[in-house]
Design a protein around this motif. Structure first.
Motif, PDB file in Angstrom:
ATOM      1  N   PRO A 180       0.438  -1.552   0.110  1.00  0.00           N
ATOM      2  CA  PRO A 180      -0.135  -0.246  -0.247  1.00  0.00           C
ATOM      3  C   PRO A 180       1.255   1.197   0.436  1.00  0.00           C
ATOM      4  CG  PRO A 180      -0.206  -0.694   2.042  1.00  0.00           C
ATOM      5  CD  PRO A 180       0.630  -1.703   1.129  1.00  0.00           C
ATOM      6  N   LEU A 181       0.588   2.569  -0.828  1.00  0.00           N
ATOM      7  CA  LEU A 181       1.012   3.701  -1.014  1.00  0.00           C
ATOM      8  C   LEU A 181       0.212   4.511   0.069  1.00  0.00           C
ATOM      9  CD1 LEU A 181       1.764   3.745  -4.748  1.00  0.00           C
ATOM     10  CD2 LEU A 181       2.970   2.428  -3.070  1.00  0.00           C
ATOM     11  N   PHE A 182       0.728   5.618   0.784  1.00  0.00           N
ATOM     12  CA  PHE A 182       0.278   6.845   1.759  1.00  0.00           C
ATOM     13  C   PHE A 182       0.795   8.214   1.023  1.00  0.00           C
ATOM     14  CE2 PHE A 182      -0.189   2.809   4.128  1.00  0.00           C
ATOM     15  CZ  PHE A 182      -1.898   2.909   4.928  1.00  0.00           C
ATOM     16  N   LEU A 183      -0.234   8.452   0.433  1.00  0.00           N
ATOM     17  CA  LEU A 183       0.671   9.209  -0.404  1.00  0.00           C
ATOM     18  C   LEU A 183      -0.038  10.828   0.532  1.00  0.00           C
ATOM     19  CD1 LEU A 183      -0.749   8.515  -3.872  1.00  0.00           C
ATOM     20  CD2 LEU A 183       2.260   8.927  -2.561  1.00  0.00           C
ATOM     21  N   PHE A 184       0.609  11.847   0.943  1.00  0.00           N
ATOM     22  CA  PHE A 184       0.628  13.090   1.306  1.00  0.00           C
ATOM     23  C   PHE A 184       0.731  14.070   0.673  1.00  0.00           C
ATOM     24  CE2 PHE A 184       0.928   9.695   5.725  1.00  0.00           C
ATOM     25  CZ  PHE A 184       0.246   9.138   5.333  1.00  0.00           C
ATOM     26  N   GLN A 185       0.015  14.911   0.731  1.00  0.00           N
ATOM     27  CA  GLN A 185      -0.252  16.123  -0.434  1.00  0.00           C
ATOM     28  C   GLN A 185       0.169  17.732   0.312  1.00  0.00           C
ATOM     29  OE1 GLN A 185      -2.921  16.028  -3.284  1.00  0.00           O
ATOM     30  NE2 GLN A 185      -2.410  17.900  -4.228  1.00  0.00           N
ATOM     31  N   GLU A 186       1.534  18.004   0.048  1.00  0.00           N
ATOM     32  CA  GLU A 186       1.108  19.490   0.862  1.00  0.00           C
ATOM     33  C   GLU A 186       0.237  20.334  -0.589  1.00  0.00           C
ATOM     34  OE1 GLU A 186       3.544  22.886   2.605  1.00  0.00           O
ATOM     35  OE2 GLU A 186       4.122  21.390   1.699  1.00  0.00           O
ATOM     36  N   GLY A 187      -0.758  20.831  -0.376  1.00  0.00           N
ATOM     37  CA  GLY A 187      -1.444  22.003  -0.893  1.00  0.00           C
ATOM     38  C   GLY A 187      -2.819  21.612  -1.614  1.00  0.00           C
ATOM     39  N   ASP A 188      -3.168  22.076  -3.252  1.00  0.00           N
ATOM     40  CA  ASP A 188      -4.325  21.209  -2.999  1.00  0.00           C
ATOM     41  C   ASP A 188      -4.081  21.157  -5.051  1.00  0.00           C
ATOM     42  OD1 ASP A 188      -7.037  19.504  -3.063  1.00  0.00           O
ATOM     43  OD2 ASP A 188      -7.993  21.686  -3.085  1.00  0.00           O
ATOM     44  N   GLN A 189      -3.249  20.880  -5.529  1.00  0.00           N
ATOM     45  CA  GLN A 189      -3.091  21.450  -7.015  1.00  0.00           C
ATOM     46  C   GLN A 189      -3.410  20.531  -7.330  1.00  0.00           C
ATOM     47  OE1 GLN A 189       1.326  22.078  -8.527  1.00  0.00           O
ATOM     48  NE2 GLN A 189       0.581  20.597 -10.876  1.00  0.00           N
ATOM     49  N   TYR A 190      -4.645  20.397  -8.401  1.00  0.00           N
ATOM     50  CA  TYR A 190      -6.060  19.337  -8.818  1.00  0.00           C
ATOM     51  C   TYR A 190      -5.477  18.132  -9.573  1.00  0.00           C
ATOM     52  CZ  TYR A 190      -9.926  17.728 -11.655  1.00  0.00           C
ATOM     53  OH  TYR A 190     -11.062  16.235 -11.629  1.00  0.00           O
ATOM     54  N   ASP A 191      -4.213  18.560 -10.383  1.00  0.00           N
ATOM     55  CA  ASP A 191      -3.763  17.465 -11.133  1.00  0.00           C
ATOM     56  C   ASP A 191      -3.735  16.189 -10.416  1.00  0.00           C
ATOM     57  OD1 ASP A 191      -2.162  19.540 -10.997  1.00  0.00           O
ATOM     58  OD2 ASP A 191      -1.112  18.618 -12.936  1.00  0.00           O
ATOM     59  N   VAL A 192      -2.563  16.722  -9.884  1.00  0.00           N
ATOM     60  CA  VAL A 192      -1.293  16.048  -8.208  1.00  0.00           C
ATOM     61  C   VAL A 192      -2.373  15.215  -7.990  1.00  0.00           C
ATOM     62  CG1 VAL A 192      -0.375  15.701  -6.562  1.00  0.00           C
ATOM     63  CG2 VAL A 192       0.553  18.000  -8.148  1.00  0.00           C
ATOM     64  N   ARG A 193      -3.618  15.638  -7.360  1.00  0.00           N
ATOM     65  CA  ARG A 193      -4.842  15.266  -5.654  1.00  0.00           C
ATOM     66  C   ARG A 193      -5.351  14.089  -7.743  1.00  0.00           C
ATOM     67  NH1 ARG A 193     -10.165  17.140  -5.830  1.00  0.00           N
ATOM     68  NH2 ARG A 193      -9.756  19.168  -6.183  1.00  0.00           N
ATOM     69  N   GLN A 194      -5.210  14.199  -8.145  1.00  0.00           N
ATOM     70  CA  GLN A 194      -6.519  13.413  -9.239  1.00  0.00           C
ATOM     71  C   GLN A 194      -5.885  12.129  -8.686  1.00  0.00           C
ATOM     72  OE1 GLN A 194      -9.985  14.211  -9.068  1.00  0.00           O
ATOM     73  NE2 GLN A 194     -10.183  13.500 -11.064  1.00  0.00           N
ATOM     74  N   CYS A 195      -4.133  12.496  -9.591  1.00  0.00           N
ATOM     75  CA  CYS A 195      -3.532  10.993  -9.430  1.00  0.00           C
ATOM     76  C   CYS A 195      -2.990  10.452  -7.788  1.00  0.00           C
ATOM     77  CB  CYS A 195      -1.589  11.616 -10.097  1.00  0.00           C
ATOM     78  SG  CYS A 195      -1.140  10.546 -10.818  1.00  0.00           S
ATOM     79  N   PHE A 196      -2.554  11.168  -7.158  1.00  0.00           N
ATOM     80  CA  PHE A 196      -1.946  10.712  -6.052  1.00  0.00           C
ATOM     81  C   PHE A 196      -3.491   9.723  -5.362  1.00  0.00           C
ATOM     82  CE2 PHE A 196       1.719  13.585  -4.421  1.00  0.00           C
ATOM     83  CZ  PHE A 196       2.442  13.059  -5.490  1.00  0.00           C
ATOM     84  N   GLN A 197      -4.433  10.382  -5.411  1.00  0.00           N
ATOM     85  CA  GLN A 197      -5.752   9.500  -4.839  1.00  0.00           C
ATOM     86  C   GLN A 197      -5.958   8.383  -5.530  1.00  0.00           C
ATOM     87  OE1 GLN A 197      -9.051  12.786  -5.153  1.00  0.00           O
ATOM     88  NE2 GLN A 197      -9.007  13.085  -3.332  1.00  0.00           N
ATOM     89  N   GLN A 198      -5.481   8.708  -7.342  1.00  0.00           N
ATOM     90  CA  GLN A 198      -5.779   7.442  -8.088  1.00  0.00           C
ATOM     91  C   GLN A 198      -4.743   5.904  -7.424  1.00  0.00           C
ATOM     92  OE1 GLN A 198      -8.945   6.218  -9.329  1.00  0.00           O
ATOM     93  NE2 GLN A 198      -7.655   4.525 -11.225  1.00  0.00           N
ATOM     94  N   MET A 199      -3.928   6.393  -7.562  1.00  0.00           N
ATOM     95  CA  MET A 199      -2.898   5.953  -7.314  1.00  0.00           C
ATOM     96  C   MET A 199      -2.973   4.940  -5.470  1.00  0.00           C
ATOM     97  SD  MET A 199       0.395   8.106  -8.045  1.00  0.00           S
ATOM     98  CE  MET A 199       1.547   7.662  -6.970  1.00  0.00           C
ATOM     99  N   ALA A 200      -2.836   5.928  -4.601  1.00  0.00           N
ATOM    100  CA  ALA A 200      -3.613   5.594  -3.293  1.00  0.00           C
ATOM    101  C   ALA A 200      -4.792   4.500  -3.219  1.00  0.00           C
ATOM    102  CB  ALA A 200      -4.839   6.802  -2.252  1.00  0.00           C
ATOM    103  N   LYS A 201      -5.590   4.380  -4.279  1.00  0.00           N
ATOM    104  CA  LYS A 201      -6.867   3.827  -5.088  1.00  0.00           C
ATOM    105  C   LYS A 201      -6.578   1.952  -4.657  1.00  0.00           C
ATOM    106  CE  LYS A 201     -11.518   2.910  -6.180  1.00  0.00           C
ATOM    107  NZ  LYS A 201     -12.337   3.465  -7.223  1.00  0.00           N
ATOM    108  N   LEU A 202      -5.237   2.438  -6.215  1.00  0.00           N
ATOM    109  CA  LEU A 202      -4.896   1.348  -7.073  1.00  0.00           C
ATOM    110  C   LEU A 202      -4.052   0.446  -5.997  1.00  0.00           C
ATOM    111  CD1 LEU A 202      -4.332   2.817  -9.477  1.00  0.00           C
ATOM    112  CD2 LEU A 202      -6.014   1.393  -9.927  1.00  0.00           C
ATOM    113  N   SER A 203      -3.734   1.525  -4.745  1.00  0.00           N
ATOM    114  CA  SER A 203      -1.871   0.359  -4.342  1.00  0.00           C
ATOM    115  C   SER A 203      -3.444  -0.628  -2.867  1.00  0.00           C
ATOM    116  CB  SER A 203      -1.193   1.335  -4.194  1.00  0.00           C
ATOM    117  OG  SER A 203      -2.047   2.049  -2.873  1.00  0.00           O
ATOM    118  N   GLY A 204      -4.469   0.231  -2.295  1.00  0.00           N
ATOM    119  CA  GLY A 204      -5.038  -0.439  -1.593  1.00  0.00           C
ATOM    120  C   GLY A 204      -4.043   0.559  -0.047  1.00  0.00           C
ATOM    121  N   GLY A 205      -3.948   1.511  -0.636  1.00  0.00           N
ATOM    122  CA  GLY A 205      -3.345   2.822   0.599  1.00  0.00           C
ATOM    123  C   GLY A 205      -4.105   3.958   0.930  1.00  0.00           C
ATOM    124  N   ALA A 206      -4.033   5.076   0.948  1.00  0.00           N
ATOM    125  CA  ALA A 206      -5.365   5.883   1.371  1.00  0.00           C
ATOM    126  C   ALA A 206      -4.120   7.622   0.773  1.00  0.00           C
ATOM    127  CB  ALA A 206      -5.193   6.457   2.550  1.00  0.00           C
TER     128      ALA A 206
END
Length: 228
Positions: free
Chosen positions: A155-181
């Motif tokens: 599992p990947l735990f991705l902690f994003q500083e700020g709220d850049q939209y494309d980064v958020r979309q990608c990080f959220q999908q990565m977390a979901k695909l890996s079984g992380g958060a």
């Protein structure tokens, strides 16, 4: 030229040395292994400085340094990628981080994920933590690698500083695909980041049950996303 040993070790001494080495290796393999990765490009210096102090909480809020082994990874500059030895001491990790200066450069998240997968193949990891604010690579490539992590139960735990939209979309999908958060924080929410790091440490040390038994705000946020 290094000086040769003054005498040769006898068979008893060699056997004792090999036995000690095997014992050390066995202890290391029994620890929960967690990669702690940070984007160290130029914009990250303030967060890096905070994380160098907060990461010690990952040891204190887990089940103890004897049960948690961390590897520090970061990228910066022109294709500069670093992975430390495996460490079981928060002070040693903090000292290592204090000697690092952030440098301008492109993100290398794909390289980081490939490294994590290789480490996982050699000896399983419990999770990987990543702290960053930017993503300059192909989202399709990163999501493919995150999916591979999920297939291998990393599992990947991705902690994003700020709220850049494309980064958020990608990080959220990565977390979901890996079984992380995924979670976000900003420059004024050091306490939120500390809670998130502590929650991951507990997860790495004791699994989902460790989060359920200590339901901080950070733990609750991760539990909402982790698969049962």
């Amino acid at each position: 030229m290094a000086r040769p040993p003054s005498r040769k070790a006898n068979s008893t001494e060699i056997a004792r040395f090999l036995g000690t080495s095997r014992a050390i290796s066995t202890v290391a393999q029994q620890r929960a292994r967690l990669i702690f990765a940070i984007d160290a490009t130029a914009s990250r210096q303030p967060t890096w400085d905070r994380a160098s102090h907060l990461q010690q909480d990952m040891f204190r809020t887990g089940t103890g340094a004897t049960n948690l082994s961390l590897q520090l990874c970061y990228y910066r500059g022109f294709h500069d990628f670093f992975a430390s030895d495996w460490l079981g001491d928060g002070t040693a990790l903090a000292s290592l981080m204090e000697r690092v200066a952030c440098e301008g450069g492109q993100t290398q998240i794909g390289r980081l994920l490939r490294h994590a997968l290789q480490q996982h193949r050699e000896l399983p990891l419990r999770a990987m933590v990543f702290i960053g604010d930017a993503m300059e690579e192909s989202p399709d490539t990163l999501c493919q690698l995150a999916g591979e992590c999920g297939m291998r139960k990393l599992p990947l735990f991705l902690f994003q500083e700020g709220d850049q939209y494309d980064v958020r979309q990608c990080f959220q999908q990565m977390a979901k695909l890996s079984g992380g958060a995924w979670a976000r924080f900003d420059s004024s929410s050091a306490q939120r980041l500390a809670e998130l790091l502590g929650a991951v440490a507990r997860f790495a040390s004791g699994g989902r049950a460790a989060l359920e038994n200590n339901p901080t705000e950070g733990a609750k946020l991760l539990l909402q996303q982790l698969k049962p």
